[in-house]
Design a protein around this motif. Structure first.
Motif, PDB file in Angstrom:
ATOM      1  N   ALA A 114       0.821  -1.222   0.000  1.00 46.45           N
ATOM      2  CA  ALA A 114       0.000   0.000   0.000  1.00 46.45           C
ATOM      3  C   ALA A 114       0.853   1.269   0.000  1.00 46.45           C
ATOM      4  O   ALA A 114       0.442   2.304  -0.515  1.00 46.45           O
ATOM      5  CB  ALA A 114      -0.947   0.002   1.200  1.00 46.45           C
ATOM      6  N   ASP A 121      -1.320  -2.317  -5.929  1.00 46.29           N
ATOM      7  CA  ASP A 121      -0.647  -1.079  -5.526  1.00 46.29           C
ATOM      8  C   ASP A 121       0.738  -0.975  -6.155  1.00 46.29           C
ATOM      9  O   ASP A 121       1.188   0.120  -6.497  1.00 46.29           O
ATOM     10  CB  ASP A 121      -0.545  -0.996  -3.993  1.00 46.29           C
ATOM     11  CG  ASP A 121      -1.869  -0.595  -3.352  1.00 46.29           C
ATOM     12  OD1 ASP A 121      -2.554   0.275  -3.923  1.00 46.29           O
ATOM     13  OD2 ASP A 121      -2.208  -1.143  -2.299  1.00 46.29           O
ATOM     14  N   ASN A 160       0.117   0.162  -9.673  1.00 44.26           N
ATOM     15  CA  ASN A 160      -0.255   1.577  -9.642  1.00 44.26           C
ATOM     16  C   ASN A 160       0.974   2.452  -9.411  1.00 44.26           C
ATOM     17  O   ASN A 160       1.144   3.494 -10.043  1.00 44.26           O
ATOM     18  CB  ASN A 160      -1.281   1.834  -8.531  1.00 44.26           C
ATOM     19  CG  ASN A 160      -2.681   1.409  -8.941  1.00 44.26           C
ATOM     20  OD1 ASN A 160      -3.019   1.392 -10.127  1.00 44.26           O
ATOM     21  ND2 ASN A 160      -3.506   1.058  -7.966  1.00 44.26           N
ATOM     22  N   SER A 170      -7.195   4.692 -12.632  1.00 46.46           N
ATOM     23  CA  SER A 170      -6.971   3.772 -11.520  1.00 46.46           C
ATOM     24  C   SER A 170      -7.250   4.507 -10.219  1.00 46.46           C
ATOM     25  O   SER A 170      -6.469   5.354  -9.791  1.00 46.46           O
ATOM     26  CB  SER A 170      -5.528   3.266 -11.519  1.00 46.46           C
ATOM     27  OG  SER A 170      -5.268   2.592 -10.311  1.00 46.46           O
ATOM     28  N   GLU A 171      -8.365   4.181  -9.602  1.00 46.12           N
ATOM     29  CA  GLU A 171      -8.738   4.888  -8.364  1.00 46.12           C
ATOM     30  C   GLU A 171      -7.736   4.596  -7.255  1.00 46.12           C
ATOM     31  O   GLU A 171      -7.440   5.467  -6.436  1.00 46.12           O
ATOM     32  CB  GLU A 171     -10.155   4.505  -7.936  1.00 46.12           C
ATOM     33  CG  GLU A 171     -11.250   5.102  -8.814  1.00 46.12           C
ATOM     34  CD  GLU A 171     -11.367   4.429 -10.172  1.00 46.12           C
ATOM     35  OE1 GLU A 171     -10.848   3.306 -10.330  1.00 46.12           O
ATOM     36  OE2 GLU A 171     -11.973   5.023 -11.083  1.00 46.12           O
ATOM     37  N   GLY A 172      -7.208   3.363  -7.224  1.00 47.48           N
ATOM     38  CA  GLY A 172      -6.189   3.046  -6.225  1.00 47.48           C
ATOM     39  C   GLY A 172      -4.947   3.898  -6.430  1.00 47.48           C
ATOM     40  O   GLY A 172      -4.315   4.347  -5.472  1.00 47.48           O
ATOM     41  N   GLY A 217      -4.041   6.635  -3.770  1.00 47.92           N
ATOM     42  CA  GLY A 217      -2.756   6.321  -3.137  1.00 47.92           C
ATOM     43  C   GLY A 217      -1.734   7.426  -3.347  1.00 47.92           C
ATOM     44  O   GLY A 217      -1.055   7.841  -2.403  1.00 47.92           O
ATOM     45  N   PRO A 234     -12.102   0.377  -6.094  1.00 43.44           N
ATOM     46  CA  PRO A 234     -10.700   0.027  -6.331  1.00 43.44           C
ATOM     47  C   PRO A 234      -9.735   0.854  -5.471  1.00 43.44           C
ATOM     48  O   PRO A 234      -8.614   0.443  -5.234  1.00 43.44           O
ATOM     49  CB  PRO A 234     -10.506   0.334  -7.822  1.00 43.44           C
ATOM     50  CG  PRO A 234     -11.870   0.221  -8.403  1.00 43.44           C
ATOM     51  CD  PRO A 234     -12.794   0.743  -7.333  1.00 43.44           C
ATOM     52  N   GLY A 235     -10.195   2.000  -4.979  1.00 41.06           N
ATOM     53  CA  GLY A 235      -9.384   2.819  -4.081  1.00 41.06           C
ATOM     54  C   GLY A 235      -9.834   2.733  -2.631  1.00 41.06           C
ATOM     55  O   GLY A 235      -9.300   3.439  -1.766  1.00 41.06           O
ATOM     56  N   ASP A 278      -9.428   0.493  -0.354  1.00 37.50           N
ATOM     57  CA  ASP A 278      -8.370   0.077   0.565  1.00 37.50           C
ATOM     58  C   ASP A 278      -7.500   1.263   0.957  1.00 37.50           C
ATOM     59  O   ASP A 278      -7.162   1.439   2.138  1.00 37.50           O
ATOM     60  CB  ASP A 278      -7.528  -1.005  -0.114  1.00 37.50           C
ATOM     61  CG  ASP A 278      -6.512  -1.611   0.822  1.00 37.50           C
ATOM     62  OD1 ASP A 278      -6.795  -1.700   2.029  1.00 37.50           O
ATOM     63  OD2 ASP A 278      -5.444  -2.015   0.346  1.00 37.50           O
ATOM     64  N   GLN A 279      -7.146   2.090  -0.017  1.00 43.02           N
ATOM     65  CA  GLN A 279      -6.315   3.254   0.299  1.00 43.02           C
ATOM     66  C   GLN A 279      -7.063   4.227   1.212  1.00 43.02           C
ATOM     67  O   GLN A 279      -6.457   4.878   2.061  1.00 43.02           O
ATOM     68  CB  GLN A 279      -5.866   3.966  -0.991  1.00 43.02           C
ATOM     69  CG  GLN A 279      -4.764   3.228  -1.757  1.00 43.02           C
ATOM     70  CD  GLN A 279      -3.401   3.324  -1.079  1.00 43.02           C
ATOM     71  OE1 GLN A 279      -3.155   4.179  -0.242  1.00 43.02           O
ATOM     72  NE2 GLN A 279      -2.501   2.416  -1.438  1.00 43.02           N
TER      73      GLN A 279
END
Lengths: 344, 348
Positions: A139, A173, A176, B76-78, B82, B106-107, B109-110
């Protein structure tokens, strides 16, 4: 080992210019690296025994990988940012978090900077630019890219560096992070510990290339080589040439002596297998460390760790009210009521 | 559609005439103002730059503030959330846009594991203050992935604040308050009324404080002895509550309507004061009924003023199904579903 200059050239940025490369590592850097890594070795062994005895709930041991971790953290400059994973807590110590502060965090005491909120091996320091590790693998990678991107926007001469175990390269992550780092040329360095205990070889170079990010690998058993390579990657980022993915091949030792104080703790495995012993031999060969100097260093580190553990284990636990602190900047009414209920 | 019941005093327009805006314009104005005021603020998201956002809420920002501060990101929302967290850690004030609230997962978790917990897990060493803007709700023929209302999934997470404005005046003032707030805020914009809700918007800088609900229709104390009902609503459903209350008034039932504005931390004092006055309460929300925010509101009302209740609290909500495309107007808790709840509660 692939050189960063080659990888950098392949990434099409013209390679690392001479003026951008950090100074060569000298004997002083080698001695400092040995002290950092030996502290991490002794501390990780001590924490492992404390965990087995049930005195701490958790420890992310890094025995065998501490030279690579310490060298990576040492490669950063003053003011750079460090985003460790939980197993890279030793890098936080290299960045300036004192052993005593680490121990208070591990025991979650009343003087713990993070107030007992986090599990062991998650130290934090704003002043030292050490961001506390997440419990979620990977993360932090994308956050390190975001912080680097912010530094570039602010025109600050700041590089961010995140460390992770290679298993994290399977996470969304990770992708990303490398994608955004490539698109926005963020001044960051992502360092993977490719432990043989970890996941199947991840072929990170292929993934980095796909996102237009440079990649280089280095033998994690050679601490000075790690220091040199990561310094080059940091210099490359600082020079505006973008992100680098660094693969450090490491091996973790899981078989320890029966006593954490045993002398063989500092030379584990087969001859030449232990990066710490290898670094010590190199320093002795160069006359940078002798037996008496080593003995004094180890005695000093053991005393430092003994004192830190004793102080932390003997310290009070945080007051109940501290559980409610830092959820928000100010305590909202519902938490004030719950804090009173919990304290009554 | 205007909130003509607003008692908020409006600053006069420079020309003396009131400035009437829709929600999109008001939010856009807030973003412009704050980017001018605070050079640390940046906007990032999918097509927020040149295109100006899928609903054009960020239109003109890229022209004025450029690539460095208005950033078109990969899809990418993550990645968006993030990297925004990393920027916030560093000291910027990111205002990321998630194109639809349905796409926030998708984000998630962040947001849940990182953003919400950053201050806490660092013992206050770090914070990641930001405002995550995202359009929410149904009624635009968006189908199941462009219509959801996931507010309770964020209210449940310690460390987040959740806001949902119902009109242009509040949208501007709440957004400015949210961006200046030290904590991370989820700013849900009810897309059904993005352009339909129009109203006066003062020029220049003002804030609508977080965690302050607004009584948009008040029951006179003299009427409170007779059948009166409190309705709690927010966002687009506020107008459905008003429409149902108008119909109920024809039957002699008075409704006190509370626009929550900030969902969390909620202004429970205003809610309790109203329920103590009327003794009856209905919560209206688009999200599914089970574990929706209505459940928490009613539990709080029971805890704080159970003995004032004259009737069981009622929820008028979306159903416990995915959000339907064809039958969205049957799914939504529109006025025709709220009205029977009012009359039954009033006559209980």
């Amino acid at each position: 080992m692939s050189s960063l200059a080659t990888a950098s050239a392949e990434a099409g940025d013209g390679g690392v210019g001479g003026k951008d490369v950090a100074p060569q590592t000298g004997l002083a850097a080698g001695r400092a690296l040995y002290a950092h890594a030996a502290r991490a070795r002794l501390l990780s062994a001590r924490m492992t025994f404390l965990q087995h005895a049930g005195r701490v709930a958790f420890h992310a041991a890094c025995i065998g990988e501490e030279v690579a971790i310490a060298a990576t953290a040492m490669a950063l400059r003053e003011g750079d940012w460090f985003f460790p994973g939980h197993r890279e807590w030793a890098g936080a110590l290299v960045r300036g978090i004192p052993t005593a502060t680490y121990a208070h965090q591990a025991f979650g005491t009343a003087v713990d900077v993070v107030k007992g909120h986090g599990a062991p091996d998650h130290p934090a320091s704003r002043a030292r630019h050490v961001v506390p590790a997440s419990g979620l693998i990977g993360a932090h990678l994308v956050q390190a890219v975001g912080a680097a991107w912010a530094a570039r926007m602010r025109k600050d001469d700041v590089v961010t560096l995140a460390m992770f175990g290679t298993a994290a390269a399977a996470t969304g992550d990770f992708h990303n992070a490398v994608n955004f780092a490539g698109v926005f040329k963020a001044p960051c360095v992502l360092v993977s510990r490719a432990s043989r205990l970890g996941a199947k070889k991840a072929d990170l170079a292929d993934r980095a290339a796909a996102y237009g990010v440079a990649c280089a690998s280095v033998d994690g058993g050679d601490g000075l080589a790690v220091l040199t390579l990561v310094r080059e990657a940091v210099a490359r980022a600082a020079a505006g040439k973008g992100a680098t993915l660094v693969e450090v091949a490491t091996e973790r030792f899981t078989s320890l002596p029966d006593e954490w104080s045993a002398p063989e703790l500092l030379s584990l495995g087969a001859a030449g297998a232990d990066p710490l012993a290898r670094l010590r031999a190199a320093l002795e060969r160069d006359g940078a460390l002798d037996a008496a100097g080593h003995e004094a260093l180890v005695a000093e580190l053991r005393a430092e760790i003994d004192a830190a553990v004793a102080a932390a284990e003997g310290a009070a636990r945080p007051p109940i009210a501290s559980m409610f602190e830092d959820v928000y900047a100010e305590l909202p009414a519902h938490l004030r009521a719950q804090a009173e209920e919990a304290s009554s | 559609m205007t909130v003509n019941e607003s008692k908020t005093p409006h600053a006069p327009h420079a020309s003396g005439a009131p400035r009437v805006m829709n929600m999109v314009q008001a939010i856009n104005e807030a973003l412009h103002l704050e980017m001018k005021r605070d050079e640390r603020m940046i906007v990032l998201g999918e097509d927020v730059g040149r295109v100006g956002g899928v609903f054009r809420v960020t239109q003109g920002l890229w022209d004025e503030f450029g690539d460095d501060r208005v950033i078109d990101t990969p899809l990418s929302e993550g990645g968006i959330l993030g990297t925004a967290i990393g920027m916030a850690l560093y000291g910027l004030v990111p205002v990321p846009e998630v194109q639809f609230a349905d796409f926030i997962f998708p984000g998630y978790d962040q947001i849940v594991s990182e953003l919400a917990k950053m201050r806490w897990r660092s013992g206050g060493e770090y914070s990641a203050k930001m405002v995550v803007r995202t359009p929410v709700g149904g009624g635009i023929r968006g189908g199941l992935y462009h219509s959801q209302s996931p507010e309770s999934l964020f209210i449940h997470v310690a460390g987040l604040k959740v806001v949902c404005p119902s009109n242009p005046h509040d949208a501007k003032g709440l957004l400015l308050a949210a961006i200046r707030d030290p904590d991370p805020v989820l700013f849900f914009e009810p897309k059904r009324i993005y352009r339909a809700a129009r109203g006066e918007v003062p020029e220049g800088d003002y804030v609508v404080p977080l965690s302050k609900a607004k009584v948009v229709r008040e029951v006179d104390a003299a009427d409170a002895g007779r059948a009166a009902v409190t309705i709690l609503a927010w966002g687009a459903m506020l107008y459905e509550a008003i429409a149902a209350a108008d119909k109920a008034a024809e039957q002699g039932i008075q409704c006190e309507i509370v626009d929550l504005r900030t969902l969390w931390p909620v202004d429970i004092d205003t809610i309790v004061a109203s329920v103590k006055k009327t003794g009856r309460v209905i919560v209206v929300h688009e999200a599914p009924k089970t574990c929706g925010f209505g459940a928490e509101l009613i539990a709080l009302i029971n805890e704080k003023c159970f003995l004032s209740l004259e009737a069981p609290p009622v929820r008028v909500t979306g159903f416990d199904t995915p959000f339907p495309y064809t039958l969205e107007m049957d799914y939504l808790p529109l006025a025709h579903r709220i009205l029977p709840a009012i009359t039954e509660t009033a006559r209980y």
